[in-house]
Design an enzyme around this catalytic site. Structure first.
Site, mmCIF file in Angstrom:
data_model
loop_
_atom_site.group_PDB
_atom_site.id
_atom_site.type_symbol
_atom_site.label_atom_id
_atom_site.label_comp_id
_atom_site.label_asym_id
_atom_site.label_seq_id
_atom_site.Cartn_x
_atom_site.Cartn_y
_atom_site.Cartn_z
ATOM 1 N N HIS A 43 -16.979 -15.640 -26.529
ATOM 2 C CA HIS A 43 -17.365 -14.438 -26.067
ATOM 3 C C HIS A 43 -18.679 -14.750 -25.596
ATOM 4 O O HIS A 43 -19.629 -15.350 -25.951
ATOM 5 C CB HIS A 43 -17.588 -13.633 -27.278
ATOM 6 C CG HIS A 43 -17.963 -11.960 -26.865
ATOM 7 N ND1 HIS A 43 -19.278 -11.816 -26.757
ATOM 8 C CD2 HIS A 43 -17.191 -11.008 -26.937
ATOM 9 C CE1 HIS A 43 -19.245 -10.443 -26.359
ATOM 10 N NE2 HIS A 43 -18.126 -9.714 -26.354
ATOM 11 N N ASP A 62 -18.637 -17.876 -34.869
ATOM 12 C CA ASP A 62 -18.302 -16.347 -34.702
ATOM 13 C C ASP A 62 -17.342 -15.776 -35.372
ATOM 14 O O ASP A 62 -16.178 -16.002 -34.971
ATOM 15 C CB ASP A 62 -18.467 -16.301 -32.989
ATOM 16 C CG ASP A 62 -18.427 -14.991 -32.508
ATOM 17 O OD1 ASP A 62 -18.271 -13.849 -33.388
ATOM 18 O OD2 ASP A 62 -18.348 -14.651 -31.327
ATOM 19 N N GLN A 94 -14.645 -11.329 -34.877
ATOM 20 C CA GLN A 94 -13.111 -10.879 -34.737
ATOM 21 C C GLN A 94 -12.019 -11.199 -35.866
ATOM 22 O O GLN A 94 -11.171 -10.902 -36.101
ATOM 23 C CB GLN A 94 -12.274 -11.625 -33.256
ATOM 24 C CG GLN A 94 -12.903 -10.956 -32.069
ATOM 25 C CD GLN A 94 -12.668 -9.274 -31.761
ATOM 26 O OE1 GLN A 94 -11.679 -8.905 -32.588
ATOM 27 N NE2 GLN A 94 -13.341 -8.683 -31.008
ATOM 28 N N LYS A 134 -16.886 -3.432 -36.358
ATOM 29 C CA LYS A 134 -15.510 -3.935 -35.834
ATOM 30 C C LYS A 134 -14.722 -4.089 -36.939
ATOM 31 O O LYS A 134 -13.497 -4.238 -37.210
ATOM 32 C CB LYS A 134 -15.344 -5.478 -35.225
ATOM 33 C CG LYS A 134 -16.160 -5.471 -33.810
ATOM 34 C CD LYS A 134 -15.823 -6.593 -33.145
ATOM 35 C CE LYS A 134 -16.671 -6.877 -31.959
ATOM 36 N NZ LYS A 134 -16.386 -6.194 -30.806
ATOM 37 N N CYS A 144 -15.794 -9.524 -22.099
ATOM 38 C CA CYS A 144 -17.208 -10.351 -22.085
ATOM 39 C C CYS A 144 -16.637 -11.602 -22.403
ATOM 40 O O CYS A 144 -17.513 -12.434 -23.343
ATOM 41 C CB CYS A 144 -18.097 -9.863 -23.518
ATOM 42 S SG CYS A 144 -18.579 -8.022 -23.268
HETATM 43 C C1 PLP Z 1 -15.542 -12.697 -30.428
HETATM 44 C C2 PLP Z 1 -16.725 -11.766 -30.390
HETATM 45 N N1 PLP Z 1 -18.186 -12.364 -30.528
HETATM 46 C C3 PLP Z 1 -19.146 -11.608 -30.710
HETATM 47 C C4 PLP Z 1 -18.892 -10.268 -30.323
HETATM 48 C C5 PLP Z 1 -20.131 -9.367 -30.208
HETATM 49 O O1 PLP Z 1 -20.293 -8.507 -30.926
HETATM 50 P P1 PLP Z 1 -21.464 -7.267 -31.047
HETATM 51 O O2 PLP Z 1 -21.193 -6.598 -29.705
HETATM 52 O O3 PLP Z 1 -21.093 -6.364 -32.204
HETATM 53 O O4 PLP Z 1 -22.582 -8.099 -31.084
HETATM 54 C C6 PLP Z 1 -17.639 -9.812 -29.926
HETATM 55 C C7 PLP Z 1 -17.599 -8.316 -29.550
HETATM 56 O O5 PLP Z 1 -16.536 -8.069 -28.802
HETATM 57 C C8 PLP Z 1 -16.383 -10.675 -30.021
HETATM 58 O O6 PLP Z 1 -15.439 -9.943 -29.764
#
Ligand code: PLP
Length: 415
Positions: free
Chosen positions: A131, A208, A211, A234, A373
């Site tokens: 992401h 990370d 998800q 999430k 993203c």
């Molecule tokens: C794999 C992954 N990492 C990081 C994020 C970022 O999350 P946040 O926008 O809550 O910081 C997302 C959000 O869609 C994501 O899907």
């Protein structure tokens, strides 16, 4: 399809009653079919009420007060930290830093650990399925410090190429950062194995979990990761709060990320000293009611059981992939169901994902369209955009049927 064990089955009918928004009609006679939980999940009454109860009965600023409300609010805030820390298997709540979201948690590691440990000539290894949140903070820092970023490639079936990953580790990256579950492909990466390999090469590992943590049991001690980041919104919790878990020795050595109240021990006109974990990384008034909501969300999903949630989602994704594959013109991205979470990104003939999402919305079906993203990943796939349906603990097989019927509407429009 795997038969669920009786003690591992979610009562989705009962669960849906906990989520007031799921009773909504998008327009008259058209119920909401929410297939966008990978972007943000809906919230159960238990979370909404925990936050409103807190505002109505216990709210005050935390840590600095001596009055009763300040003490109660501090106890509620710190109890939420304990719950979240326990949920991911942290040894101590001190190792659980509240941030604004997963993105801020990665920025914290990049700007604090990264700035102290990376320099010109160093390498950071990410993957092609990250992401933007796990790419851009490193690119920003690399532009300043001059280190190199490499991206471990994927196999043909969109899983991490472990052989190439192993070869890239031989180049000696100082940090390896990767997602536990891709928000586009749904790919679940073998975190324990990848971490062991990275540690063997002397790298620090950041995972990370944005998800994965909402959808499966994640234990930092078992996985042996150095940093794990995730977001409350999430996983049935509120927006405005996320978390960073860190290995204690690393967090203790790291300089603060932001300066201000709460993170100091003593301030003079010409200097300051830094306080202990976790406050050292929590400058300013924290998201207090959001922490209470985060704790309530962790209670909610823990009570359902992470194995039961994962089992339900596995059934959902198997079914969704089976049905999507039967729609002529649909192409699905990502590995086979057994290697992925409940995320299905697809294209449908020449129809633009935005048109698909718009036509599905007429049936109340909420999906996401775009690059999610993950522009570099889409570039790798040779696509500007995909349509993504994502499932969570409250989704039903009838909702998959609505998605499929909606795709036949799209085909009619574009026939
Ligand atoms: C794999 C992954 N990492 C990081 C994020 C970022 O999350 P946040 O926008 O809550 O910081 C997302 C959000 O869609 C994501 O899907």
């Amino acid at each position: 399809m795997a038969t669920p064990q009786t003690n591992n089955t979610l009562d989705v009918g009962a669960i849906r009653k906990d989520f007031p928004i799921l009773g909504r009609e998008i327009k008259e006679g058209v119920p909401l079919v929410y297939l966008d939980s990978a972007a943000s999940s809906q919230k159960p009454s238990q979370v909404i009420h925990a936050m409103s109860r807190f505002y109505e009965t216990e709210y005050a600023n935390v840590h600095r007060g001596i009055h009763t409300l300040a003490e109660e609010a501090t106890a509620a805030f710190e109890s939420a930290r304990e719950k979240v820390a326990r949920f991911v298997g942290a040894e101590s709540p001190r190792q659980l830093i509240f941030t604004r979201n997963a993105t801020e948690a990665i920025n914290l590691v990049a700007h604090s650990w990264g700035r102290a440990n990376l320099q010109d000539g160093d390498r950071v290894l990410l993957t092609q399925m990250e992401h933007h949140s796990n790419i851009v903070p490193w690119q920003m820092l690399a532009a300043e410090l001059g280190f190199t970023i490499d991206y471990a490639p994927m196999t043909e079936d969109h899983r991490i190429d472990l052989e190439r990953y192993g070869q890239m580790l031989e180049q000696g990256p100082k940090l390896v950062g990767f997602t536990q579950m891709s928000n586009v492909l749904g790919t679940i990466n073998p975190v324990a194995r990848m971490t062991e390999m990275a540690h063997g090469a002397g790298a620090v590992v950041l995972v990370d979990g944005a998800q994965s943590v909402p959808h499966m049991a994640v234990n930092v001690a078992e996985l042996d990761v150095d940093f794990l980041v995730f977001s409350a919104h999430k996983m049935c919790g509120p927006t405005g709060i996320g978390a960073l878990y860190g290995r204690r020795e690393l967090l203790e050595e790291m300089p603060p990320f932001m300066g201000g109240g709460e993170m100091i021990k003593r301030v003079q006109f010409d200097s300051f000293t830094v306080t202990e974990l976790p406050s050292k990384f929590e400058a300013g008034t924290p998201p207090i009611a959001q922490a209470v909501g985060f704790g309530a969300a962790v209670d909610y999903i823990s009570n359902l059981g992470m194995p039961a949630i994962r089992q339900h989602e596995q059934e959902m994704i198997e079914r969704a992939l089976d049905q999507l594959e039967e729609v002529p013109g649909v192409r699905i991205y990502g590995p086979a169901a057994e290697h992925k979470g409940a995320v299905a990104a697809f294209t449908l003939s020449d129809a633009h994902p935005h048109d698909i999402a718009e036509i599905l919305d007429r049936r109340g079906v909420a999906v996401r369209a775009g690059h999610h993203c993950a522009m570099p990943l889409h570039e790798k796939l040779g696509l500007p955009a995909t349509t993504r349906a994502s499932f969570y603990l409250y989704n039903t097989s009838d909702e998959i049927d609505s998605l499929i019927e909606g795709l036949y509407d799209v085909k009619k429009v574009f026939a």
